[in-house]
Motif scaffolding. Structure first.
Motif, PDB file in Angstrom:
ATOM      1  N   THR A 251       3.012 -11.131  -5.413  1.00  0.00           N
ATOM      2  CA  THR A 251       3.995 -11.231  -4.339  1.00  0.00           C
ATOM      3  C   THR A 251       5.286 -10.557  -4.798  1.00  0.00           C
ATOM      4  OG1 THR A 251       3.052 -13.346  -3.679  1.00  0.00           O
ATOM      5  CG2 THR A 251       5.238 -12.830  -2.840  1.00  0.00           C
ATOM      6  N   PRO A 252       5.812  -9.627  -4.017  1.00  0.00           N
ATOM      7  CA  PRO A 252       7.044  -8.937  -4.412  1.00  0.00           C
ATOM      8  C   PRO A 252       8.209  -9.910  -4.570  1.00  0.00           C
ATOM      9  CG  PRO A 252       6.007  -7.856  -2.535  1.00  0.00           C
ATOM     10  CD  PRO A 252       5.283  -9.128  -2.753  1.00  0.00           C
TER      11      PRO A 252
ATOM     12  N   ARG B 287      16.234   2.691  -2.295  1.00  0.00           N
ATOM     13  CA  ARG B 287      14.776   2.712  -2.468  1.00  0.00           C
ATOM     14  C   ARG B 287      14.299   1.568  -3.366  1.00  0.00           C
ATOM     15  NH1 ARG B 287      12.846   8.973  -2.606  1.00  0.00           N
ATOM     16  NH2 ARG B 287      14.004   9.567  -0.745  1.00  0.00           N
TER      17      ARG B 287
ATOM     18  N   VAL C 146      13.887  -1.406  -1.199  1.00  0.00           N
ATOM     19  CA  VAL C 146      12.649  -1.358  -0.428  1.00  0.00           C
ATOM     20  C   VAL C 146      11.463  -1.678  -1.325  1.00  0.00           C
ATOM     21  CG1 VAL C 146      11.142   0.174   0.897  1.00  0.00           C
ATOM     22  CG2 VAL C 146      13.601   0.243   1.260  1.00  0.00           C
ATOM     23  N   ARG C 147      11.488  -1.199  -2.577  1.00  0.00           N
ATOM     24  CA  ARG C 147      10.401  -1.470  -3.511  1.00  0.00           C
ATOM     25  C   ARG C 147      10.258  -2.955  -3.816  1.00  0.00           C
ATOM     26  NH1 ARG C 147      12.155   1.845  -7.787  1.00  0.00           N
ATOM     27  NH2 ARG C 147      12.414   3.714  -6.577  1.00  0.00           N
ATOM     28  N   GLN C 148      11.367  -3.699  -3.782  1.00  0.00           N
ATOM     29  CA  GLN C 148      11.315  -5.137  -4.050  1.00  0.00           C
ATOM     30  C   GLN C 148      10.651  -5.903  -2.894  1.00  0.00           C
ATOM     31  OE1 GLN C 148      12.294  -6.798  -6.862  1.00  0.00           O
ATOM     32  NE2 GLN C 148      12.575  -4.776  -7.746  1.00  0.00           N
ATOM     33  N   LEU C 149      10.535  -5.281  -1.745  1.00  0.00           N
ATOM     34  CA  LEU C 149       9.933  -5.938  -0.583  1.00  0.00           C
ATOM     35  C   LEU C 149       8.496  -5.494  -0.325  1.00  0.00           C
ATOM     36  CD1 LEU C 149      13.017  -5.825   1.759  1.00  0.00           C
ATOM     37  CD2 LEU C 149      12.083  -7.814   0.591  1.00  0.00           C
ATOM     38  N   ARG C 150       7.986  -4.517  -1.070  1.00  0.00           N
ATOM     39  CA  ARG C 150       6.611  -4.046  -0.852  1.00  0.00           C
ATOM     40  C   ARG C 150       5.645  -4.757  -1.752  1.00  0.00           C
ATOM     41  NH1 ARG C 150       6.315   2.178  -1.213  1.00  0.00           N
ATOM     42  NH2 ARG C 150       8.488   2.302  -1.651  1.00  0.00           N
TER      43      ARG C 150
END
Length: 180
Positions: free
Chosen positions: A22-23, A173, A176-180
């Motif tokens: 899970t991110p 970015r 965004v990577r922390q939410l993927r």
């Protein structure tokens, strides 16, 4: 039925928090959104303060972005990132203790100002302060130690969240990577 849904929701949140894939951004949302949602609901339904609830949700959105940005910061040690998860609730609890120190909601004559000091209790929301006001115009501060704890936790939280917000603005970015 509501209790059953709450138990299912809590079990799902614990599963997602414990799941390694899970991110971290989703984990931050799972931990922070329920208490803020309850506060916003109370402000709207109980106190009928729609604008205040909107302000709370707007501040929560900024703080959420800052927290996720803080977790994405590559050079900060993990312990410094985790401090914010202790200082923010501690500051909120200290604030609550300060603004309720005068206890004007109790029965008349049972609040600390009239019982011990012979004055009338008053408090301010921000900067948080509770005091007894006397007939001659003088005041007596209540919860001075708690005010110190609030300001220390507030300053540490603000500094760390500023670093996180700066990281999120500089490198969107990574956010965004922390939410993927």
């Amino acid at each position: 039925m509501i209790v059953f849904l709450a138990v299912i929701g809590c079990a799902s949140a614990v599963y997602l928090l414990a799941h390694p894939r899970t991110p971290s951004g989703i984990k931050v949302v799972l931990v922070t959104a329920p208490p803020v949602g309850v506060v916003a609901w109370l402000l709207v339904e109980v106190y009928e303060r729609l604008f205040t609830a909107g302000a709370v949700l707007a501040v929560f959105a900024v703080v959420l972005i800052a927290m996720i940005g803080l977790l994405a910061h590559p050079r900060l040690p993990t312990w410094s990132k985790m401090i914010v998860f202790g200082t923010v609730p501690a500051a909120a609890l200290a604030w609550l203790l300060i603004v309720t120190a005068d206890d004007t909601l109790k029965d008349p004559g049972e609040d600390p100002c009239s019982m011990y000091y012979g004055g009338v209790g008053a408090s301010k929301a921000f900067p948080p302060q509770a005091y007894c006001r006397y007939e001659d115009g003088s005041t007596h501060d209540l919860a001075t130690g708690t005010q110190f704890v609030f300001w220390v936790c507030f300053a540490v939280s603000l500094a760390l969240l500023s670093v996180g917000l700066w990281q999120a603005v500089r490198h969107p970015r990574t956010l965004v990577r922390q939410l993927r």
